[in-house]
Design an enzyme around this catalytic site. Structure first.
Site, PDB file in Angstrom:
ATOM      1  N   PRO A 124      -4.004   1.264  -3.741  1.00  0.00           N
ATOM      2  CA  PRO A 124      -4.287   2.507  -4.474  1.00  0.00           C
ATOM      3  C   PRO A 124      -4.132   3.752  -3.591  1.00  0.00           C
ATOM      4  O   PRO A 124      -3.599   4.778  -4.037  1.00  0.00           O
ATOM      5  CB  PRO A 124      -5.746   2.326  -4.921  1.00  0.00           C
ATOM      6  CG  PRO A 124      -5.941   0.848  -4.978  1.00  0.00           C
ATOM      7  CD  PRO A 124      -5.127   0.311  -3.836  1.00  0.00           C
ATOM      8  N   TYR A 125      -4.555   3.643  -2.346  1.00  0.00           N
ATOM      9  CA  TYR A 125      -4.404   4.764  -1.405  1.00  0.00           C
ATOM     10  C   TYR A 125      -2.928   5.064  -1.161  1.00  0.00           C
ATOM     11  O   TYR A 125      -2.508   6.235  -1.181  1.00  0.00           O
ATOM     12  CB  TYR A 125      -5.111   4.406  -0.098  1.00  0.00           C
ATOM     13  CG  TYR A 125      -4.839   5.343   1.047  1.00  0.00           C
ATOM     14  CD1 TYR A 125      -5.475   6.578   1.138  1.00  0.00           C
ATOM     15  CD2 TYR A 125      -3.954   4.987   2.063  1.00  0.00           C
ATOM     16  CE1 TYR A 125      -5.227   7.443   2.194  1.00  0.00           C
ATOM     17  CE2 TYR A 125      -3.695   5.842   3.119  1.00  0.00           C
ATOM     18  CZ  TYR A 125      -4.334   7.059   3.179  1.00  0.00           C
ATOM     19  OH  TYR A 125      -4.079   7.918   4.234  1.00  0.00           O
ATOM     20  N   MET A 126      -2.130   4.028  -0.925  1.00  0.00           N
ATOM     21  CA  MET A 126      -0.714   4.233  -0.664  1.00  0.00           C
ATOM     22  C   MET A 126      -0.001   4.783  -1.895  1.00  0.00           C
ATOM     23  O   MET A 126       0.903   5.628  -1.784  1.00  0.00           O
ATOM     24  CB  MET A 126      -0.064   2.924  -0.217  1.00  0.00           C
ATOM     25  CG  MET A 126      -0.559   2.415   1.120  1.00  0.00           C
ATOM     26  SD  MET A 126      -0.231   3.600   2.457  1.00  0.00           S
ATOM     27  CE  MET A 126      -0.957   2.724   3.848  1.00  0.00           C
TER      28      MET A 126
END
Length: 210
Positions: A124-126
């Protein structure tokens, strides 16, 4: 020429602000908590309190460029990733465009180009980073998107690589080297509209980037 550092109280942000100040560059540190101001003021670095989840337009007053090195952190959930790493970055891009900033330096991540290749908990961060990078690249603001590999706390070597092949497949880079590269970028104002992969390596920073 004044540069606003968003995420100044982070591990990279603090090092960047100290390096830039020592180099005689005009820096303004944006911090979320009033208690964080003292660290910067003790070192002669101007600081402004503002929150990426609230109104932070005032932080850009009188600034000519912006470094975005904020992050939701490893202990928060996808909600904060969306609000800070994606929406916060997009709002910063919009403000930079409205105010005609001369450059936006985004600290992204190496795996942001392919979120599915990242460990599951980091996807999700990427994905947020990839979307924020694309939003910046599509904006009218001149940009540099810096994509460090996996961050470490090793001391600065001042030597980097700009591809996995050059780094011998090692996907790590020290936070201290990232801060040094950012400080170099602030002095190399002619560098615009570039995406730069960053890893620890053997080339001096100026040679690798220029």
């Amino acid at each position: 020429m004044t540069t606003l550092v968003i995420g100044a109280n982070g591990q990279i942000g603090r090092q960047l602000c100290a390096l830039a100040h020592d180099a005689g560059l005009a820096i303004r540190a944006m911090v979320r908590d009033p208690d964080q101001v003292a660290w910067f003021e003790a070192r002669g670095i101007p600081a402004v309190v503002a929150d990426l989840e609230g109104d932070f337009a005032h932080a850009l007053e009188g600034c000519d460029e912006l470094v975005f090195t904020a992050g939701s952190g490893p202990h928060t959930g996808p909600d904060k990733t969306l609000l800070i790493d994606l929406h916060g970055a997009m709002r910063a891009v919009d403000l930079a465009a409205e105010r005609g900033l001369r450059r936006f330096v985004m600290v992204s991540a190496l795996r942001a180009e392919d979120p599915q290749a990242a460990p599951e908990k980091l996807r999700p961060y990427m994905a947020a980073k990839r979307a924020a990078d694309a939003y910046l690249a599509a904006s009218p603001v001149p940009r540099v998107i810096l994509k460090p590999g996996r961050l470490t706390d090793a001391p600065a070597s001042g030597r980097v690589a700009t591809s996995l092949a050059e780094a011998g497949g090692d996907n790590t880079v020290s936070r201290a080297n990232v801060a040094r590269v950012l400080c170099h970028l602030l002095q190399a104002r002619e560098l615009v509209d570039r995406d730069i992969h960053l890893l620890d390596g053997e080339r001096p920073i100026a040679e690798a980037l220029n």
